[in-house]
Design a protein around this motif. Sequence first.
Motif, PDB file in Angstrom:
ATOM      1  N   ASN A 106      22.076  43.458  29.668  1.00 57.67           N
ATOM      2  CA  ASN A 106      23.533  43.608  29.644  1.00 57.67           C
ATOM      3  C   ASN A 106      24.046  43.560  31.076  1.00 57.67           C
ATOM      4  N   ASP A 107      24.374  42.358  31.531  1.00 58.25           N
ATOM      5  CA  ASP A 107      24.857  42.162  32.895  1.00 58.25           C
ATOM      6  C   ASP A 107      26.321  42.605  33.008  1.00 58.25           C
ATOM      7  N   PRO A 108      26.774  42.890  34.232  1.00 59.34           N
ATOM      8  CA  PRO A 108      28.179  43.282  34.413  1.00 59.34           C
ATOM      9  C   PRO A 108      29.131  42.091  34.247  1.00 59.34           C
ATOM     10  N   PRO A 109      30.295  42.322  33.652  1.00 55.89           N
ATOM     11  CA  PRO A 109      30.734  43.553  33.002  1.00 55.89           C
ATOM     12  C   PRO A 109      30.103  43.679  31.618  1.00 55.89           C
ATOM     13  N   ALA A 110      29.379  44.746  31.403  1.00 57.66           N
ATOM     14  CA  ALA A 110      28.684  44.945  30.138  1.00 57.66           C
ATOM     15  C   ALA A 110      29.666  45.365  29.046  1.00 57.66           C
ATOM     16  N   ASP A 111      29.282  45.085  27.808  1.00 56.25           N
ATOM     17  CA  ASP A 111      30.098  45.480  26.660  1.00 56.25           C
ATOM     18  C   ASP A 111      29.621  46.848  26.177  1.00 56.25           C
ATOM     19  N   PHE A 112      30.405  47.875  26.442  1.00 54.34           N
ATOM     20  CA  PHE A 112      30.055  49.233  26.029  1.00 54.34           C
ATOM     21  C   PHE A 112      30.476  49.524  24.587  1.00 54.34           C
ATOM     22  N   GLN A 113      31.195  48.590  23.951  1.00 52.58           N
ATOM     23  CA  GLN A 113      31.778  48.873  22.639  1.00 52.58           C
ATOM     24  C   GLN A 113      31.038  48.209  21.480  1.00 52.58           C
ATOM     25  N   VAL A 114      30.344  47.104  21.713  1.00 51.77           N
ATOM     26  CA  VAL A 114      29.692  46.384  20.614  1.00 51.77           C
ATOM     27  C   VAL A 114      28.696  47.310  19.927  1.00 51.77           C
ATOM     28  N   THR A 115      28.725  47.305  18.606  1.00 50.88           N
ATOM     29  CA  THR A 115      27.916  48.250  17.837  1.00 50.88           C
ATOM     30  C   THR A 115      26.619  47.652  17.306  1.00 50.88           C
ATOM     31  N   ASP A 116      26.490  46.338  17.293  1.00 50.25           N
ATOM     32  CA  ASP A 116      25.246  45.732  16.810  1.00 50.25           C
ATOM     33  C   ASP A 116      24.087  46.160  17.705  1.00 50.25           C
ATOM     34  N   VAL A 154      23.276  38.611  21.426  1.00 51.80           N
ATOM     35  CA  VAL A 154      23.013  37.495  22.338  1.00 51.80           C
ATOM     36  C   VAL A 154      23.933  37.647  23.540  1.00 51.80           C
ATOM     37  N   VAL A 155      23.357  37.591  24.734  1.00 50.91           N
ATOM     38  CA  VAL A 155      24.135  37.783  25.960  1.00 50.91           C
ATOM     39  C   VAL A 155      23.919  36.604  26.910  1.00 50.91           C
ATOM     40  N   SER A 156      24.872  36.407  27.805  1.00 54.70           N
ATOM     41  CA  SER A 156      24.734  35.426  28.885  1.00 54.70           C
ATOM     42  C   SER A 156      24.233  36.134  30.134  1.00 54.70           C
ATOM     43  N   LEU A 157      23.337  35.481  30.858  1.00 53.47           N
ATOM     44  CA  LEU A 157      22.768  36.055  32.069  1.00 53.47           C
ATOM     45  C   LEU A 157      23.521  35.534  33.284  1.00 53.47           C
ATOM     46  N   ASP A 158      23.968  36.457  34.149  1.00 51.92           N
ATOM     47  CA  ASP A 158      24.700  36.008  35.329  1.00 51.92           C
ATOM     48  C   ASP A 158      23.727  35.515  36.406  1.00 51.92           C
ATOM     49  N   GLU A 159      24.277  34.926  37.448  1.00 49.17           N
ATOM     50  CA  GLU A 159      23.409  34.306  38.460  1.00 49.17           C
ATOM     51  C   GLU A 159      22.559  35.341  39.189  1.00 49.17           C
ATOM     52  N   GLU A 164      31.764  49.527  33.245  1.00 51.36           N
ATOM     53  CA  GLU A 164      31.110  48.323  32.733  1.00 51.36           C
ATOM     54  C   GLU A 164      30.661  47.407  33.871  1.00 51.36           C
ATOM     55  N   GLN A 165      31.223  47.600  35.068  1.00 52.62           N
ATOM     56  CA  GLN A 165      30.780  46.823  36.224  1.00 52.62           C
ATOM     57  C   GLN A 165      29.407  47.281  36.728  1.00 52.62           C
ATOM     58  N   TYR A 166      29.042  48.504  36.380  1.00 52.63           N
ATOM     59  CA  TYR A 166      27.719  49.049  36.713  1.00 52.63           C
ATOM     60  C   TYR A 166      27.069  49.504  35.402  1.00 52.63           C
TER      61      TYR A 166
END
Length: 248
Positions: A141-151, A155-160, A219-221
């Motif tokens: 969970n890269d920044p800004p992470a989703d603190f609300q998704v309940t699943d 599937v997430v995108s990876l930052d550089e 969510e930035q950290y």
Amino acid sequence: MKVEVFNNKTEASRKAASDAALLLKKAIEKKGMAVMVMATGASQFEVISSLVSEKGIDWKKVVFFHLDEYVGLPDTHPASFRRYLIDRFISKVPGLKECHLILGDALDPQQECKRLNSLISRYVVDVTFAGFGENGHLAFNDPPADFQVTDPYIVVSLDEACRRQQLGEGWFKTLEEVPQKAISMSIRQIMKSKNIICTVPEKRKAEAVRNCLENPVSEQYPASILQQHEHCTIYLDRDSASLLTKKF
């Protein structure tokens, strides 16, 4: 959240493994089984090695999940977290009650998440192993992470920054080879764990440690959310704790 600082990575890893072993044994004693989630990455090498050496854990009563996996990567690839776990952990313990690995090369990653979500929703996790990324990520969970998704798995995108860390650790030969997506345990699912054992060694993690432990939860950290977990212990070495200004 509790923070412990050790002289070196080996001491931190051994204490993390010892504490986790005790939690697993207590869960087995109390309810006849334990459920664990294991992290991967270079920071976890010594934790896993130490855990395998711990005595008295009835692994046949342990249900096993893992934290994250690259999308599209077969388990034959050196960077595959399934391969990592099979080589370093699963093959070294005498059988598990259940072992649920993320199939990163599944044809439909969203369907793979649904499969995993159905499986893990049957359990309360007793122990989750984790670490911080150099960018402060928790799992993938890269920044800004989703603190609300309940699943539980998403599937997430990876930052550089995350992808460069994987390159720097030697898992890939070029940045272009590092996948851009992963299946990751969500922040909310990690926080549902009864106990979190989070090992964050080495100087390269010092900035992330300071950002995630000394700043307000953000969510930035992403790993800063662990400040809100009552039974999370962060295991640092002197290098990773070197930029901290607060006493923990």
